[in-house]
Write a protein that holds these residues in place. Structure first.
Motif, short mmCIF file in Angstrom:
data_model
loop_
_atom_site.label_atom_id
_atom_site.label_comp_id
_atom_site.label_asym_id
_atom_site.label_seq_id
_atom_site.Cartn_x
_atom_site.Cartn_y
_atom_site.Cartn_z
N VAL A 133 10.29 -12.47 -1.57
CA VAL A 133 9.21 -13.27 -2.12
C VAL A 133 8.69 -12.57 -3.37
CG1 VAL A 133 6.94 -14.26 -1.69
CG2 VAL A 133 8.59 -14.09 0.16
N LYS A 134 8.60 -13.33 -4.46
CA LYS A 134 8.12 -12.76 -5.71
C LYS A 134 6.59 -12.79 -5.72
CE LYS A 134 11.89 -14.16 -8.72
NZ LYS A 134 12.24 -14.96 -9.90
N ASP A 135 5.99 -11.64 -5.73
CA ASP A 135 4.55 -11.55 -5.94
C ASP A 135 4.34 -11.20 -7.40
OD1 ASP A 135 3.75 -12.10 -3.36
OD2 ASP A 135 3.89 -10.01 -2.74
N ARG A 136 3.48 -11.94 -8.05
CA ARG A 136 3.23 -11.70 -9.46
C ARG A 136 2.04 -10.77 -9.63
NH1 ARG A 136 3.70 -17.52 -12.41
NH2 ARG A 136 5.82 -18.00 -11.81
N HIS A 137 2.15 -9.91 -10.60
CA HIS A 137 1.05 -9.01 -10.94
C HIS A 137 -0.12 -9.84 -11.44
CE1 HIS A 137 -0.84 -5.27 -12.09
NE2 HIS A 137 -1.06 -5.76 -13.29
N GLY A 138 -1.26 -9.74 -10.80
CA GLY A 138 -2.44 -10.51 -11.21
C GLY A 138 -2.54 -11.87 -10.54
N GLY A 139 -1.62 -12.18 -9.63
CA GLY A 139 -1.66 -13.47 -8.94
C GLY A 139 -0.82 -14.52 -9.62
N ASP A 140 -0.94 -15.75 -9.15
CA ASP A 140 -0.11 -16.85 -9.66
C ASP A 140 -0.86 -17.78 -10.61
OD1 ASP A 140 2.17 -16.11 -8.34
OD2 ASP A 140 1.71 -17.27 -6.55
N VAL A 141 -2.06 -17.38 -11.04
CA VAL A 141 -2.89 -18.27 -11.86
C VAL A 141 -3.29 -17.56 -13.14
CG1 VAL A 141 -5.04 -19.60 -11.90
CG2 VAL A 141 -3.78 -19.37 -9.77
#
Length: 110
Positions: free
Chosen positions: A47-55
């Motif tokens: 699962v790709k977690d993005r730095h700073g969230g998805d927004v």
């Protein structure tokens, strides 16, 4: 086996603005369900977690130049920001729409 998992990790569950409301909601639910199943089997690395969230929040966008890992989550937001032009307070507040809204708001308040 790896290609199957890579496909899940690279899947785009993001809603498309052209989608109908129910299709958009189902895409988001699909993302939550798939991520929950993957997490429950201990396959979190897929699962790709993005730095700073998805927004793209105001706070996150302001950090883009300072934090090397922070990027735009939505390319449309990046294009809109890059093409925004210079802010001119006199031009912004001189429009009749702004004056009308301000006048109506004051009238309603009184």
């Amino acid at each position: 086996m790896t290609s199957c998992f890579t496909k899940v990790a690279d899947s785009n569950f993001s809603p498309d603005p052209e989608d109908e409301l129910m299709t958009s909601i189902f895409k988001q639910y699909e993302k939550v369900i798939v991520e929950s199943i993957i997490t429950s089997f201990g396959l979190d690395f897929l699962v790709k977690d993005r730095h700073g969230g998805d927004v793209d929040t105001v706070n996150n966008v302001r950090k883009i130049g300072e934090d090397n890992e922070m990027i735009y989550k939505n390319k449309d937001n990046q294009k809109a920001y890059e093409n925004r032009g210079n802010y001119n307070t006199a031009e912004y507040h001189a429009g009749t729409n702004y004056q009308t809204i301000k006048h109506d708001a004051r009238s309603n308040y009184r």
